[in-house]
Motif scaffolding. Structure first.
Motif, PDB file in Angstrom:
ATOM      1  N   ARG A  94       0.861  -1.198   0.000  1.00  0.00           N
ATOM      2  CA  ARG A  94       0.000   0.000   0.000  1.00  0.00           C
ATOM      3  C   ARG A  94       0.889   1.236   0.000  1.00  0.00           C
ATOM      4  NH1 ARG A  94      -2.767  -3.706  -0.572  1.00  0.00           N
ATOM      5  NH2 ARG A  94      -4.666  -4.344   0.524  1.00  0.00           N
ATOM      6  N   MET A  96       0.523   5.350   0.714  1.00  0.00           N
ATOM      7  CA  MET A  96      -0.359   6.413   1.197  1.00  0.00           C
ATOM      8  C   MET A  96       0.239   7.778   0.851  1.00  0.00           C
ATOM      9  SD  MET A  96      -1.458   7.314   5.141  1.00  0.00           S
ATOM     10  CE  MET A  96      -2.346   5.772   5.409  1.00  0.00           C
ATOM     11  N   VAL A 106      -4.907   6.310  -0.822  1.00  0.00           N
ATOM     12  CA  VAL A 106      -4.197   5.036  -0.681  1.00  0.00           C
ATOM     13  C   VAL A 106      -4.202   4.360  -2.048  1.00  0.00           C
ATOM     14  CG1 VAL A 106      -4.250   2.726   0.335  1.00  0.00           C
ATOM     15  CG2 VAL A 106      -4.803   4.715   1.751  1.00  0.00           C
ATOM     16  N   PHE A 107      -3.016   3.933  -2.500  1.00  0.00           N
ATOM     17  CA  PHE A 107      -2.906   3.198  -3.763  1.00  0.00           C
ATOM     18  C   PHE A 107      -2.456   1.773  -3.486  1.00  0.00           C
ATOM     19  CE2 PHE A 107      -1.687   7.621  -4.901  1.00  0.00           C
ATOM     20  CZ  PHE A 107      -2.730   7.905  -5.771  1.00  0.00           C
ATOM     21  N   GLU A 178       8.761   7.650   3.398  1.00  0.00           N
ATOM     22  CA  GLU A 178       9.227   6.623   4.337  1.00  0.00           C
ATOM     23  C   GLU A 178       8.957   5.228   3.789  1.00  0.00           C
ATOM     24  OE1 GLU A 178       7.024   7.364   7.977  1.00  0.00           O
ATOM     25  OE2 GLU A 178       5.476   5.957   7.398  1.00  0.00           O
ATOM     26  N   ARG A 234       6.220   3.385   1.413  1.00  0.00           N
ATOM     27  CA  ARG A 234       4.834   3.178   1.847  1.00  0.00           C
ATOM     28  C   ARG A 234       4.061   4.476   2.062  1.00  0.00           C
ATOM     29  NH1 ARG A 234       4.287   1.287   8.209  1.00  0.00           N
ATOM     30  NH2 ARG A 234       4.485   3.370   9.088  1.00  0.00           N
ATOM     31  N   ARG A 235       4.804   5.592   2.205  1.00  0.00           N
ATOM     32  CA  ARG A 235       4.069   6.824   2.526  1.00  0.00           C
ATOM     33  C   ARG A 235       4.810   8.048   2.011  1.00  0.00           C
ATOM     34  NH1 ARG A 235       2.901  10.422   7.000  1.00  0.00           N
ATOM     35  NH2 ARG A 235       4.866   9.812   7.990  1.00  0.00           N
TER      36      ARG A 235
END
Lengths: 396, 321
Positions: A94, A96, A106-107, A178, A234-235
């Protein structure tokens, strides 16, 4: 007529029928995913055990002395982990995007594959590459002095596309990126760079990323230090300030001679290295034609020219670039000479499209002292001895 | 132009992942922790790598000391001597530590450990309690020690002169040689180790497997699960103690028997009391360590999947026969 001496006897490799010329070779599917032939078993990543406390949080080195061309095969491209390489399925991935955006999103991995894609070849160099050489010639091999680098063709989605999908708010100045692994490696990047050429990549050299390089998705930050190329991304948080995380304060900051430290030293300066001959790739063929091969790169643009010196920097000649240089990617150079068996002090010097000239060790030390650790882009010297062996040295 | 891909992130999802803390304290949760509590927590969670007094073990980072060394040869960069922001310490401990057990500490525990790190650097006294309220009052000694990258002004003009091509120096001499230091790893070591390993594997497969030998497929699966253990434990030939003891031969052996490892009093007592690492006890310990050895030091959340435990035990067994 050939330039070599006449053979005393006929070569049995030619006059006798060899097993491979009479029997049969391996069928298709003998190795459904092929590996290098066994005779190339020494072309591998290597680590320097005394550098770090544990292999889980450590680094190894690309065997640049044994490769040619510019593309680094994924299987021998150096690895750097802070909490180990994690095993994540695409289905569990995921991404974000949150913070100063109109709609936090969210992808999934499948979502990323539906955005328009681009292909770019970029080098990734660890800021600590050549960092063990600040105080003197230390490691004997191009793999160890300059092997924290690789160069791959990435396929992915421009980060700009994803940020615009979420809608960037006017107060945004930075992004914080991150990873999903336990190290939570996070870095702050100015929004201007994020909107320029940063890539959310999911393939390298045509195939999926390897686990050790962030499968299934990593960030590419062209021309900037490798630590910012967050793996297992992830983000992405859009912010009005930098986070000043551990990796941008206590590490990846460069201490000068007076004890103050530079921060946000993101761009990788122009640099080059002769990969062969070098300590792990000595001259074994004796006198006569010799190919000097090397790599050059710059985080500020494309390589313009590479000069080579055979005499420790007294005299220079320009090398031949193997292909038109691409910005923020490795360039291969060659210089073909007749070697008469005399000692050489081999050096190479990169000049990039901005006119920046790779400095000597002395020039760098004059500005930065000996404690920078990171961003050592000095000219390297290999001492080639009459027997063809090479050693890492410093010269006056 | 938007493609309408992805979906809105839910507030709970953002809260779960957006936990970074900035220098101005943004992102800090409510809570507090004392130096005294931090000392105990540090000893249990951090000291194996960072030392009881944050002085560092082996090559692991030293977190205390180094005052006034930044302008010297080999500066010692610690939280006290180098880190500009306390927020970075809190954020890093909270998200990334302890090594191999990230995100297992409570907010109050993080406050306490950060308080102890400050104390070990003589930045607060032993009565100090760190909290969200007083967080920004702590002064970091090297806060003013950083400048923004000035290479464009200081270096680029200096290094952008047209380079000399001929007779650039009068003489050239070698001033330093890597061979004198001799710290380069053996060039062929990796290749030789690999071929030895292949030989060993071949030799082992030609020996008829004992009837009780673990299923090779299960062992292979267990090797994968063992990655969760590998941050602290090593196994096999040449393994050494890390945060946790070597696990070679642990199956069907009494607890706390690995030579040279400093076990917790609780684990030593369990071994003396007759705890044997068989299928049943290992299964229970791997599920919830504290149920089998209360007050032991293994800070591992446990393997909840019975299949994972079975596989990793098979893997451990493969090093005991």
């Amino acid at each position: 007529a050939g330039g070599g001496g006449a053979a005393a006897n006929p070569d049995p490799l030619i006059t006798e029928v060899q097993p491979w010329a009479t029997g049969l070779g391996a069928g298709v599917d003998a190795t459904p995913y092929g590996l290098p032939i066994e005779y190339e078993a020494d072309v591998i990543r290597r680590n320097v055990p005394w550098l770090t406390a544990d292999v889980i949080s450590s680094i190894n080195f690309t065997p640049i002395h044994a490769l040619d061309g510019t593309i680094t095969p994924q299987g021998c491209a150096f690895e750097r982990h802070h909490s180990g390489a994690i095993d994540m399925r695409k289905e569990d991935y995921r991404l974000m995007i949150n913070g100063l955006v109109d709609t936090p999103l969210v992808f999934t991995y499948a979502d990323l594959e539906r955005f328009p894609r681009v292909n770019h070849t970029y080098f990734l160099e660890c800021a600590a590459n050549t960092g063990m050489e600040w105080a003197g010639a230390q490691l004997n091999g191009a793999q160890f002095t300059h092997g924290m680098i690789h160069n791959m063709e990435y396929t992915g989605v421009p980060l700009r596309t994803l940020l615009e999908e979420a809608g960037i708010q006017p107060s945004a100045r930075w992004i914080y990126v991150e990873g999903a692994d336990a190290s939570s490696n996070g870095r702050s990047i100015p929004l201007e760079k994020a909107l320029d050429d940063v890539l959310v990549a999911f393939r390298a050299n045509g195939e999926a990323l390897r686990m050790e390089h962030g499968y299934p998705v990593r960030l590419c930050v062209p021309g900037w230090e490798g630590n910012m190329w967050v793996k297992w991304l992830r983000r992405v948080e859009v912010m009005d300030r930098p986070v000043e995380s551990r990796e941008e304060t206590s590490k990846y900051t460069d201490t000068l001679a007076d004890g103050t430290s530079r921060k946000w030293t993101w761009v990788m300066d122009a640099k080059s290295i002769i990969t062969s001959p070098s300590p792990q790739s000595p001259i074994v063929h004796g006198h006569g034609p010799l190919v000097i091969a090397g790599l050059a790169w710059s985080g500020r643009g494309a390589i313009e020219r590479v000069d080579v010196s055979l005499d420790g920097g007294r005299n220079w000649q320009s090398a031949r670039l193997a292909a038109p240089p691409q910005p923020m990617a490795l360039t291969r150079f060659y210089l073909e000479i007749e070697w008469d068996g005399s000692e050489m002090l081999l050096q190479s010097r990169a000049i990039d499209s901005t006119g920046y000239v790779q400095p000597t060790k002395a020039q760098l030390r004059e500005v930065r002292g000996l404690n920078s650790i990171y961003h050592n882009n000095c000219i390297q010297t290999w001492w080639i001895k009459p027997d063809g062996e090479a050693e890492n040295v410093e010269v006056s | 132009e938007k493609l309408g891909l992805g979906r809105p992130a839910l507030p709970e999802e953002i809260a779960a992942w957006d936990v970074d803390v900035s220098p101005d304290g943004a992102g800090l949760p409510p809570g507090s922790g004392s130096v005294a509590d931090g000392e105990v927590l540090f000893s249990e969670n951090c000291a194996v790598c960072h030392g009881e007094f944050a002085e560092g073990v082996d090559n692991w980072p030293k977190l205390a000391g180094g005052d006034g060394t930044l302008a010297r040869e080999d500066p010692l960069k610690t939280v006290g001597s180098y880190w500009p922001y306390l927020s970075t310490v809190w954020d890093y401990v909270h998200r990334t530590m302890p090594f191999g057990g990230a995100q297992t500490l409570s907010d109050d525990e993080v406050y306490a450990i950060v308080a102890y790190i400050l104390y070990s650097n003589y930045l607060v006294d032993d009565e100090f309690v760190l909290s969200q309220e007083n967080f920004l009052e702590v002064e970091m000694p090297n806060a003013g020690g950083f400048i923004v990258d000035d290479r464009d002004g200081v270096e680029v003009p200096r290094f952008s002169q047209p380079p000399c091509m001929n007779d650039c120096k009068d003489s050239v001499g070698i001033t330093m040689r890597a061979a004198v230091l001799d710290v380069t790893p053996d060039e062929t070591a990796a290749g030789e180790t690999a071929s030895e390993a292949v030989q060993v594997a071949v030799a082992e497969t030609t020996v008829p497997a004992a009837a009780s030998a673990p299923d090779p497929a299960l062992v292979a699966q267990g090797e994968k699960v063992f990655r969760e253990c590998a941050a602290c434990h090593r196994i096999g030939e040449g393994a050494t103690h890390r945060v946790g003891p070597i696990l070679t031969g642990v199956y069907m052996r009494a607890a706390a028997q690995a030579e040279g490892f400093r076990y917790s009093p609780a684990m030593t007592e369990a071994g003396e009391g007759g705890l044997l690492w068989d299928q049943t006890t290992l299964d229970a310990y791997l599920e919830r360590p504290a149920d089998v050895v209360p007050r032991g030091r293994m800070s591992f959340r446990g393997l909840s999947e019975p299949g994972d435990r079975e596989a990793v035990i098979a893997y451990l067994r493969s090093f005991s026969e």
